[in-house]
Design a protein around this motif. Structure first.
Motif, PDB file in Angstrom:
ATOM      1  N   ALA A 258     -14.075 -21.357 -21.019  1.00  0.00           N
ATOM      2  CA  ALA A 258     -13.051 -21.259 -19.988  1.00  0.00           C
ATOM      3  C   ALA A 258     -13.635 -20.676 -18.709  1.00  0.00           C
ATOM      4  N   ALA A 259     -13.208 -21.186 -17.581  1.00  0.00           N
ATOM      5  CA  ALA A 259     -13.610 -20.632 -16.296  1.00  0.00           C
ATOM      6  C   ALA A 259     -12.971 -19.259 -16.139  1.00  0.00           C
ATOM      7  N   PRO A 260     -13.627 -18.369 -15.403  1.00  0.00           N
ATOM      8  CA  PRO A 260     -13.041 -17.042 -15.211  1.00  0.00           C
ATOM      9  C   PRO A 260     -11.712 -17.130 -14.474  1.00  0.00           C
ATOM     10  N   ARG A 261     -10.823 -16.202 -14.772  1.00  0.00           N
ATOM     11  CA  ARG A 261      -9.522 -16.157 -14.107  1.00  0.00           C
ATOM     12  C   ARG A 261      -9.684 -15.894 -12.617  1.00  0.00           C
ATOM     13  N   THR A 262      -8.782 -16.424 -11.845  1.00  0.00           N
ATOM     14  CA  THR A 262      -8.804 -16.189 -10.401  1.00  0.00           C
ATOM     15  C   THR A 262      -7.481 -15.592  -9.920  1.00  0.00           C
ATOM     16  N   ASP A 263      -6.711 -15.052 -10.866  1.00  0.00           N
ATOM     17  CA  ASP A 263      -5.468 -14.393 -10.481  1.00  0.00           C
ATOM     18  C   ASP A 263      -5.454 -12.980 -11.048  1.00  0.00           C
ATOM     19  N   LEU A 264      -4.654 -12.119 -10.471  1.00  0.00           N
ATOM     20  CA  LEU A 264      -4.545 -10.726 -10.903  1.00  0.00           C
ATOM     21  C   LEU A 264      -3.116 -10.258 -10.709  1.00  0.00           C
ATOM     22  N   VAL A 265      -2.593  -9.560 -11.727  1.00  0.00           N
ATOM     23  CA  VAL A 265      -1.284  -8.906 -11.611  1.00  0.00           C
ATOM     24  C   VAL A 265      -1.533  -7.409 -11.684  1.00  0.00           C
ATOM     25  N   LEU A 266      -1.254  -6.734 -10.593  1.00  0.00           N
ATOM     26  CA  LEU A 266      -1.577  -5.320 -10.451  1.00  0.00           C
ATOM     27  C   LEU A 266      -0.297  -4.503 -10.362  1.00  0.00           C
ATOM     28  N   GLY A 267      -0.203  -3.452 -11.181  1.00  0.00           N
ATOM     29  CA  GLY A 267       0.995  -2.625 -11.215  1.00  0.00           C
ATOM     30  C   GLY A 267       0.937  -1.468 -10.237  1.00  0.00           C
ATOM     31  N   MET A 268       2.067  -1.181  -9.601  1.00  0.00           N
ATOM     32  CA  MET A 268       2.209  -0.036  -8.700  1.00  0.00           C
ATOM     33  C   MET A 268       3.492   0.714  -9.052  1.00  0.00           C
ATOM     34  N   SER A 269       3.493   2.027  -8.818  1.00  0.00           N
ATOM     35  CA  SER A 269       4.664   2.839  -9.153  1.00  0.00           C
ATOM     36  C   SER A 269       5.785   2.701  -8.140  1.00  0.00           C
ATOM     37  N   ILE A 270       5.427   2.501  -6.867  1.00  0.00           N
ATOM     38  CA  ILE A 270       6.421   2.524  -5.795  1.00  0.00           C
ATOM     39  C   ILE A 270       6.362   1.228  -5.007  1.00  0.00           C
ATOM     40  N   GLU A 271       7.528   0.664  -4.753  1.00  0.00           N
ATOM     41  CA  GLU A 271       7.613  -0.523  -3.906  1.00  0.00           C
ATOM     42  C   GLU A 271       7.605  -0.094  -2.444  1.00  0.00           C
ATOM     43  N   PRO A 272       6.801  -0.738  -1.593  1.00  0.00           N
ATOM     44  CA  PRO A 272       6.794  -0.351  -0.175  1.00  0.00           C
ATOM     45  C   PRO A 272       8.112  -0.687   0.501  1.00  0.00           C
ATOM     46  N   SER A 273       8.416   0.071   1.555  1.00  0.00           N
ATOM     47  CA  SER A 273       9.643  -0.176   2.313  1.00  0.00           C
ATOM     48  C   SER A 273       9.470  -1.333   3.283  1.00  0.00           C
ATOM     49  N   GLY A 274       8.230  -1.653   3.593  1.00  0.00           N
ATOM     50  CA  GLY A 274       7.891  -2.764   4.470  1.00  0.00           C
ATOM     51  C   GLY A 274       6.419  -3.061   4.275  1.00  0.00           C
ATOM     52  N   LEU A 275       5.873  -3.959   5.078  1.00  0.00           N
ATOM     53  CA  LEU A 275       4.482  -4.356   4.882  1.00  0.00           C
ATOM     54  C   LEU A 275       3.642  -4.191   6.149  1.00  0.00           C
ATOM     55  N   ASP A 276       4.131  -3.353   7.081  1.00  0.00           N
ATOM     56  CA  ASP A 276       3.384  -3.078   8.314  1.00  0.00           C
ATOM     57  C   ASP A 276       2.978  -1.605   8.333  1.00  0.00           C
ATOM     58  N   PRO A 277       1.716  -1.293   8.021  1.00  0.00           N
ATOM     59  CA  PRO A 277       1.296   0.111   7.960  1.00  0.00           C
ATOM     60  C   PRO A 277       1.179   0.771   9.328  1.00  0.00           C
ATOM     61  N   THR A 278       1.289  -0.015  10.406  1.00  0.00           N
ATOM     62  CA  THR A 278       1.218   0.566  11.744  1.00  0.00           C
ATOM     63  C   THR A 278       2.590   1.018  12.243  1.00  0.00           C
ATOM     64  N   ALA A 279       3.634   0.771  11.445  1.00  0.00           N
ATOM     65  CA  ALA A 279       4.990   1.065  11.910  1.00  0.00           C
ATOM     66  C   ALA A 279       5.780   1.974  10.987  1.00  0.00           C
ATOM     67  N   ALA A 280       5.251   2.294   9.825  1.00  0.00           N
ATOM     68  CA  ALA A 280       5.981   3.147   8.878  1.00  0.00           C
ATOM     69  C   ALA A 280       4.984   3.929   8.033  1.00  0.00           C
ATOM     70  N   ALA A 281       5.433   5.095   7.532  1.00  0.00           N
ATOM     71  CA  ALA A 281       4.522   6.042   6.895  1.00  0.00           C
ATOM     72  C   ALA A 281       4.239   5.844   5.414  1.00  0.00           C
ATOM     73  N   PRO A 282       5.155   5.279   4.608  1.00  0.00           N
ATOM     74  CA  PRO A 282       4.924   5.288   3.159  1.00  0.00           C
ATOM     75  C   PRO A 282       3.550   4.760   2.741  1.00  0.00           C
ATOM     76  N   VAL A 283       2.909   5.510   1.862  1.00  0.00           N
ATOM     77  CA  VAL A 283       1.571   5.163   1.377  1.00  0.00           C
ATOM     78  C   VAL A 283       1.549   3.802   0.703  1.00  0.00           C
ATOM     79  N   ALA A 284       2.649   3.445   0.045  1.00  0.00           N
ATOM     80  CA  ALA A 284       2.695   2.193  -0.716  1.00  0.00           C
ATOM     81  C   ALA A 284       2.453   0.970   0.153  1.00  0.00           C
TER      82      ALA A 284
END
Length: 498
Positions: free
Chosen positions: A26-52
């Motif tokens: 089998a060819a090596p996998r090219t996908d990854l499912v990574l777990g995190m404890s906290i969902e981010p409040s948004g996806l722009d790190p230049t506009a909000a503080a949460p570490v997530a």
């Protein structure tokens, strides 16, 4: 059957056999499912503080002029190289050619200027704006040359330019980056299922080395038991910051997983009000440090996982020195220091403890150790964040407290005035000025090492441990970060075994 026909048949059979064998691998996998404890409040790190936020998009989707690598070192990124003037006031960056954002628009000195001007603007909501206040002006000399002029030297500026808060943005995407981010990184945004997961996919037009993964899913699971169950069931492949140290042993015994214990940039300390008696006497502070068994606290709060520290500096930072031997656990010496300070029979004080499990557990251990040298510590629980922030951080109405400082490379807080330690040491303040004035990386690192040594002896806070980074992932997964100098889940070099 002729020999010629037999030869043809043999060749055909061999070829078919090789094809069958090859297809079975089998060819090596090219996908990854990574777990995190906290969902981010948004996806722009230049506009909000949460570490997530940065834990999803930093390095994966957004990039900066420079970056911080897994060892805490500054490395080139969208800037190929730079020059710093001898007075430390002018930074000239040579930017990479032929870099485009994921919406097809070019990255250049003009967009870099736009990004930095936005951070510095009066109405900026950037969570780390104060780190960049030494920048007086930003100029784009031409398409590939960016010049920053500073009001005063700031040797840490390069380091801070590698933070999530300083990633480069494409101007037309500014208003939508929180929900549909556009960067220059090796992955681009695909989908956000609120309450569940964010999916990134490979950016096939990436300027740099192509990632080995084609898709990364960040799945949000808050409960530690659920995290463990998802790992075992295969619902996730990895969790870089497992939040339940007491559950780690089951994975250490399971050959299907790799358990990697590193360190983060969070220093857990017991801060003291240095303006109050008896904490204004360095001998008292030293005595309390020597009465404290750091490892016992780690055992009680994190199932033995964590790194004892002797100053406000994390082992994940470049320039870290182990200074735990400066004031080691020694109750007899601690009692002697108290007597010298005029407290042969000890004293009584109150620790305001935020209602966080790690803090509550540690305070109980410290209470027991202090009693062994005749010091009585009363414990007062403080609601976190509202009550604790008001009483301790804002009003400095406290004797001692305990908290984790999560900001990377934040040793400079001991030179702030005002700050909740009420600590003032001219030697330390000068050390931090020397760090700012450094014009080489070696001078900067040496300056931090000197500052660490001052704090290790003066103990304005009791330095306990660096919070562990507990990584658990399936065997065969490579390239995950062991330590966390910057809170992140950088998967740009992650791959599965062939």
């Amino acid at each position: 059957m002729t020999s010629h026909f037999r030869s043809i048949l043999t060749v055909a059979t061999t070829a078919l056999s090789l094809l069958v064998v090859g297809s079975a691998v089998a060819a090596p996998r090219t996908d990854l499912v990574l777990g995190m404890s906290i969902e981010p409040s948004g996806l722009d790190p230049t506009a909000a503080a949460p570490v997530a936020i940065g834990q999803v998009v930093w390095q994966n989707l957004f990039e900066g002029l420079v970056t911080i690598d897994k060892d805490g070192n500054i490395e080139p990124e969208l800037a190929e190289n730079w020059d710093i003037s001898t007075d430390g006031l002018t930074y000239t960056f040579d930017l990479r050619d032929n870099v485009t954002f994921q919406n097809g628009k070019p990255f250049n000195a003009q967009t870099a200027k736009y990004t930095l001007d936005r951070i510095l603007a009066e109405d900026s909501v950037n969570p780390q704006k104060s780190l960049y206040k030494s920048i007086e002006s930003v100029k784009a000399l031409d398409t590939d040359t960016l010049v920053l002029t500073l009001s005063k030297p700031s040797a840490d500026l390069l380091y801070w330019l590698g933070f999530p808060a300083a990633v480069m943005i494409e101007p037309s995407s500014e208003t939508t980056n929180a929900t549909d981010p556009v960067g220059t990184g090796p992955f681009k945004f695909s989908e956000w299922k609120k309450g569940n997961q964010v999916t990134l996919v490979e950016n096939t037009n990436y300027w740099g080395k192509a990632p080995k993964l084609e898709q990364v899913v960040f799945r949000f699971i808050g409960d530690p038991q659920a995290q463990a169950a998802a790992l075992i069931s295969g619902g996730i492949d990895a969790i870089p910051e497992f939040t339940a140290p007491e559950l780690v042993s089951q994975f250490e015994k399971n050959n299907a997983f790799e358990t990697v214990i590193g360190t983060t940039g969070m220093e857990v300390i017991a801060g003291m009000n240095n303006a109050r008696k008896p904490f204004n006497d360095v001998r008292v502070r030293q005595a309390l440090m020597m009465a404290t068994d750091r490892q016992a606290i780690i055992d009680a709060t994190n199932a033995g996982l964590g790194t004892p520290i002797g100053s406000h500096f994390s082992p994940s930072d470049a320039g870290y020195e182990d200074l735990t031997t400066a004031l080691p656990y020694d109750p007899a010496k601690a009692k002697q220091l108290l007597a010298e300070a005029g407290y042969p029979n000890g004293f009584t004080f109150t620790m305001k403890v935020p209602n966080r499990t790690y803090a509550e557990r540690a305070s109980e251990i410290m209470q027991a150790y202090f009693s062994m040298i005749g010091v009585t510590m009363k414990i007062e629980t403080s609601e976190f964040p509202a009550k604790w922030v008001q009483d301790v951080f804002k009003d400095t109405n406290y004797d001692m407290t305990i908290i984790g400082h999560a900001e990377p490379l934040d040793i400079g807080i001991y030179a702030r005035d005002p700050y909740y330690f009420n600590y003032d040491n001219p030697d330390f303040n000068k050390a931090m000025v020397d760090v700012s004035n450094a014009t080489t990386e070696q001078e900067r690192v040496s300056g931090y090492q000197h500052a660490q040594k001052i704090l290790a002896q003066d103990v304005p806070a009791l330095f306990l441990y660096a919070r562990p980074k507990i990584g658990i992932w399936k065997q065969g997964l490579n390239g995950m970060w062991r330590n966390g100098p910057v809170p992140s889940n950088d998967v740009t070099d992650v791959f599965w075994n062939e």
